[in-house]
Motif scaffolding. Structure first.
Motif, PDB file in Angstrom:
ATOM      1  N   UNK A  40      45.893  55.970   6.091  1.00 33.41           N
ATOM      2  CA  UNK A  40      44.946  55.111   6.670  1.00 33.41           C
ATOM      3  C   UNK A  40      46.350  54.398   7.734  1.00 33.41           C
ATOM      4  N   UNK A  41      46.325  54.967   9.422  1.00 31.39           N
ATOM      5  CA  UNK A  41      46.930  53.751  10.589  1.00 31.39           C
ATOM      6  C   UNK A  41      47.130  52.371  10.268  1.00 31.39           C
ATOM      7  N   UNK A  42      48.394  51.360   9.988  1.00 33.61           N
ATOM      8  CA  UNK A  42      47.733  50.346   9.822  1.00 33.61           C
ATOM      9  C   UNK A  42      46.484  49.470  10.965  1.00 33.61           C
ATOM     10  N   UNK A  43      46.823  50.922  12.287  1.00 32.41           N
ATOM     11  CA  UNK A  43      46.028  49.456  13.403  1.00 32.41           C
ATOM     12  C   UNK A  43      44.246  49.395  12.438  1.00 32.41           C
ATOM     13  N   UNK A  44      44.124  51.295  12.394  1.00 33.74           N
ATOM     14  CA  UNK A  44      42.880  51.214  11.711  1.00 33.74           C
ATOM     15  C   UNK A  44      41.903  50.448  10.604  1.00 33.74           C
ATOM     16  N   UNK A  45      43.317  50.692  10.112  1.00 32.49           N
ATOM     17  CA  UNK A  45      42.986  49.519   8.525  1.00 32.49           C
ATOM     18  C   UNK A  45      42.443  48.081   9.096  1.00 32.49           C
ATOM     19  N   UNK A  46      43.427  47.766   9.946  1.00 30.76           N
ATOM     20  CA  UNK A  46      43.356  46.355  10.685  1.00 30.76           C
ATOM     21  C   UNK A  46      42.285  46.267  11.257  1.00 30.76           C
ATOM     22  N   UNK A  47      40.865  47.296  11.839  1.00 31.88           N
ATOM     23  CA  UNK A  47      39.942  47.583  12.465  1.00 31.88           C
ATOM     24  C   UNK A  47      39.446  47.187  11.333  1.00 31.88           C
ATOM     25  N   UNK A  48      39.093  48.389  10.307  1.00 32.81           N
ATOM     26  CA  UNK A  48      38.606  48.330   8.612  1.00 32.81           C
ATOM     27  C   UNK A  48      38.211  47.215   7.814  1.00 32.81           C
ATOM     28  N   UNK A  49      39.654  46.392   8.339  1.00 27.66           N
ATOM     29  CA  UNK A  49      38.667  44.842   7.271  1.00 27.66           C
ATOM     30  C   UNK A  49      38.262  44.239   7.877  1.00 27.66           C
ATOM     31  N   UNK A  50      38.313  44.486   9.366  1.00 35.45           N
ATOM     32  CA  UNK A  50      37.155  42.764  10.469  1.00 35.45           C
ATOM     33  C   UNK A  50      35.833  43.814  10.655  1.00 35.45           C
ATOM     34  N   UNK A  51      35.582  45.531   9.963  1.00 36.85           N
ATOM     35  CA  UNK A  51      34.130  45.519   9.947  1.00 36.85           C
ATOM     36  C   UNK A  51      33.422  45.430   8.227  1.00 36.85           C
ATOM     37  N   UNK A  52      34.792  46.010   7.279  1.00 37.33           N
ATOM     38  CA  UNK A  52      33.723  44.922   6.294  1.00 37.33           C
ATOM     39  C   UNK A  52      34.011  43.486   5.679  1.00 37.33           C
ATOM     40  N   UNK A  53      34.515  42.431   6.652  1.00 39.13           N
ATOM     41  CA  UNK A  53      34.128  41.192   6.865  1.00 39.13           C
ATOM     42  C   UNK A  53      32.955  40.960   6.694  1.00 39.13           C
ATOM     43  N   UNK A  54      32.589  41.829   8.324  1.00 44.44           N
ATOM     44  CA  UNK A  54      32.224  41.461   8.808  1.00 44.44           C
ATOM     45  C   UNK A  54      30.384  41.442   7.961  1.00 44.44           C
ATOM     46  N   UNK A  55      30.878  43.414   7.231  1.00 43.98           N
ATOM     47  CA  UNK A  55      29.213  43.250   6.742  1.00 43.98           C
ATOM     48  C   UNK A  55      29.280  42.274   5.587  1.00 43.98           C
ATOM     49  N   UNK A  56      30.253  41.923   4.787  1.00 47.15           N
ATOM     50  CA  UNK A  56      30.281  41.093   3.973  1.00 47.15           C
ATOM     51  C   UNK A  56      29.691  39.687   4.480  1.00 47.15           C
ATOM     52  N   UNK A  57      29.865  39.306   5.471  1.00 47.66           N
ATOM     53  CA  UNK A  57      29.166  38.361   5.971  1.00 47.66           C
ATOM     54  C   UNK A  57      27.678  38.392   6.543  1.00 47.66           C
ATOM     55  N   UNK A 114      33.213  46.322  -3.578  1.00 50.56           N
ATOM     56  CA  UNK A 114      34.354  45.449  -2.511  1.00 50.56           C
ATOM     57  C   UNK A 114      35.596  45.043  -2.862  1.00 50.56           C
ATOM     58  N   UNK A 115      35.197  44.569  -4.251  1.00 51.27           N
ATOM     59  CA  UNK A 115      36.285  44.144  -4.968  1.00 51.27           C
ATOM     60  C   UNK A 115      36.883  45.271  -5.483  1.00 51.27           C
ATOM     61  N   UNK A 116      36.883  46.837  -5.523  1.00 42.74           N
ATOM     62  CA  UNK A 116      37.538  47.762  -6.078  1.00 42.74           C
ATOM     63  C   UNK A 116      37.645  48.323  -4.548  1.00 42.74           C
ATOM     64  N   UNK A 117      37.829  48.274  -3.626  1.00 49.06           N
ATOM     65  CA  UNK A 117      38.173  48.600  -2.089  1.00 49.06           C
ATOM     66  C   UNK A 117      39.122  49.117  -1.697  1.00 49.06           C
ATOM     67  N   UNK A 118      40.265  47.873  -1.635  1.00 44.79           N
ATOM     68  CA  UNK A 118      41.550  47.668  -1.779  1.00 44.79           C
ATOM     69  C   UNK A 118      42.028  49.048  -2.474  1.00 44.79           C
ATOM     70  N   UNK A 166      43.715  43.597   2.061  1.00 44.98           N
ATOM     71  CA  UNK A 166      42.814  42.249   1.401  1.00 44.98           C
ATOM     72  C   UNK A 166      41.763  42.152   1.897  1.00 44.98           C
ATOM     73  N   UNK A 167      41.332  42.352   1.124  1.00 45.51           N
ATOM     74  CA  UNK A 167      39.217  41.519   1.698  1.00 45.51           C
ATOM     75  C   UNK A 167      39.154  40.584   1.551  1.00 45.51           C
ATOM     76  N   UNK A 168      39.049  39.528   1.844  1.00 44.03           N
ATOM     77  CA  UNK A 168      38.340  38.419   1.914  1.00 44.03           C
ATOM     78  C   UNK A 168      37.015  38.098   1.192  1.00 44.03           C
ATOM     79  N   UNK A 169      36.420  37.810   0.123  1.00 42.31           N
ATOM     80  CA  UNK A 169      35.135  38.155  -0.239  1.00 42.31           C
ATOM     81  C   UNK A 169      34.747  36.905   0.017  1.00 42.31           C
ATOM     82  N   UNK A 170      33.658  36.003   0.814  1.00 42.70           N
ATOM     83  CA  UNK A 170      32.979  34.832   0.778  1.00 42.70           C
ATOM     84  C   UNK A 170      32.712  34.204  -0.430  1.00 42.70           C
ATOM     85  N   UNK A 171      33.121  33.095  -0.750  1.00 39.56           N
ATOM     86  CA  UNK A 171      33.071  32.623  -2.243  1.00 39.56           C
ATOM     87  C   UNK A 171      31.659  32.583  -2.339  1.00 39.56           C
ATOM     88  N   UNK A 172      30.645  32.549  -1.841  1.00 36.66           N
ATOM     89  CA  UNK A 172      29.006  32.576  -1.980  1.00 36.66           C
ATOM     90  C   UNK A 172      29.112  33.158  -2.871  1.00 36.66           C
TER      91      UNK A 172
END
Length: 317
Positions: A271-288, A259-263, A153-159
Motif C-alpha cells: 500500500x502506498x504511504x499516502x493511502x496507508x495514512x488515510x486508512x489509519x485515519x478511517x480506522x481510527x474514526x471507526x474505532x471511535x 484491529x489488534x492484528x490489523x497492523x 500503528x493503530x491507536x486503540x482508544x483506552x476504553x
C-alpha cells in the motif's frame, strides 16, 4: 510492547503483583531494572521515570530489547522487583504460556502489542508466532521477519483496550464465551457505521464503503485463523456451518480483536504511504464509533455455560 497509555495499570488487575506502596514513598527508583507485567507474562524493563500522580505512583518503563516507541506509563501493580525468585516466576509464566525458551523478553517478536490491554490479546500472540507452532490464539503462520518500523500503528482508544482485557479475562480465565449469534453482528455494526458516516458527511462515499468491505473480508478470513482463543474453536465449528460468513454471527467483541492484528496483516500488503495514512485515519474514526457505542455493541458479561472443553488444559488459551 504498547503505545504509551496513561490508564493501563487499572486494566491489568489480574496480573497484579500485590504490592501497594505507601502514597509518599516509591517502591521503584529511576534507573532500576524491574520485571513488568504485560498481559499474563513478565518482561524485563527499566524504570526511566517515577511520578506521584493523584496519590498513586506511576512509572515510565522501557522494555529491554524493544523499540523506545513502546515505552509506557504503568502503575505499581504492573511491576515486580528483579529478584532471582521473581525471575523464576517469569520463567514459569513463560512456560505456562508455551513460549519457546530461546525467546527472551519479546526480542524476536515481529510486532509489538499496542498497550497493556492489547497485550493480553496481542503480545503473547506475536511471541507465540515466533515460538514455532506454540500458539495462544494465533495460527496465522506469519513469518517473524516483519520489521517493527514497517507496521501500521493503530491507536486503540483506552476504553476499548480495557474491553480487550475483559474479553481475554472472560474467555481464558473464567471459561466464559460470547453467546452466539450476536446482535448486533459485525455486518450490522459496519452497516450502522456506513449510515452514520453518510448522515454526518451528507453523502455516501465510495472509499468508506470499500474500507468497510475490506474490514468485513479481513474479519471473515482472519477469525478462524488468528482471532479465536482455543476455548472458542468448538463453538466456532458449531456456529459457522454451510459457508455462513462469520460476520453474520459474531459481534463487536471479536471484531475489536481484528484491529489488534490489523497492523500485522497490512504489513504484507503493498500500500502506498499516502493511502496507508488515510486508512489509519478511517480506522481510527471507526474505532471511535465503536467506542461511542460501546455500551450497546459490546456484552458486559459472557456466557459461562458453553466451555466444556479445555478446563483442565491450563489457561494459555
Amino acid at each position: 510492547m504498547g503505545n504509551s497509555s496513561k490508564d493501563d495499570s487499572a486494566s491489568d488487575g489480574d496480573t497484579s503483583s500485590g504490592d501497594t506502596p505507601p502514597s509518599k514513598s516509591s517502591l521503584y527508583s529511576e534507573g532500576e531494572k524491574v520485571l513488568a507485567y504485560h498481559g499474563p507474562r513478565l518482561y524485563e524493563a527499566k524504570v526511566q521515570k517515577a511520578e506521584l500522580r493523584k496519590k498513586e505512583w506511576r512509572y515510565f518503563v522501557h522494555y529491554l530489547g524493544w523499540n523506545k516507541n513502546w515505552d509506557e506509563w504503568v502503575g505499581v501493580d504492573r511491576l515486580m522487583k528483579h529478584t532471582e525468585e521473581n525471575v523464576v516466576k517469569q520463567q514459569a509464566l513463560d512456560k505456562k504460556q508455551g513460549v519457546d525458551k530461546n525467546v527472551k523478553s519479546g526480542r524476536s517478536a515481529q510486532t509489538k502489542p499496542k498497550s497493556s490491554t492489547d497485550a493480553k490479546v496481542e503480545k503473547e500472540d506475536l511471541k507465540n508466532n515466533v515460538s514455532k507452532g506454540k500458539k495462544r490464539k494465533s495460527e496465522s503462520g506469519v513469518e517473524d521477519n516483519v520489521s517493527l518500523e514497517k507496521l501500521v500503528k493503530i491507536q486503540i482508544p483506552s476504553t476499548l483496550r480495557k474491553q480487550l482485557v475483559d474479553d481475554w479475562e472472560f474467555v481464558t480465565q473464567q471459561d466464559k464465551l460470547v453467546k452466539l449469534p450476536r446482535s448486533p453482528t459485525v455486518d450490522d455494526i459496519l452497516t450502522k457505521y456506513l449510515e452514520y458516516r453518510a448522515k454526518k458527511d451528507g453523502m455516501m462515499t465510495d472509499s468508506i464503503g470499500e474500507i468497510l468491505k475490506g474490514i468485513r473480508c479481513y474479519f471473515d478470513k482472519a477469525l478462524p485463523v488468528m482471532l479465536l482463543y482455543k476455548k472458542e474453536r468448538k463453538q466456532y465449528h458449531e456456529a459457522v456451518v454451510d459457508n455462513v460468513s462469520p460476520s453474520t454471527i459474531y459481534g463487536a467483541e471479536h471484531l475489536l480483536r481484528l484491529f489488534v492484528k490489523l497492523p500485522e496483516l497490512l504489513a504484507f500488503v503493498n500500500i502506498e504511504e499516502e493511502t496507508l495514512t488515510r486508512l489509519q485515519q478511517k480506522v481510527l474514526d471507526f474505532l471511535k464509533f465503536l467506542q461511542k457505542n460501546q455500551s450497546t455493541f459490546f456484552l458486559s458479561a459472557y456466557d459461562g455455560s458453553k466451555v466444556s472443553e479445555g478446563k483442565g488444559k491450563g489457561k494459555d488459551d
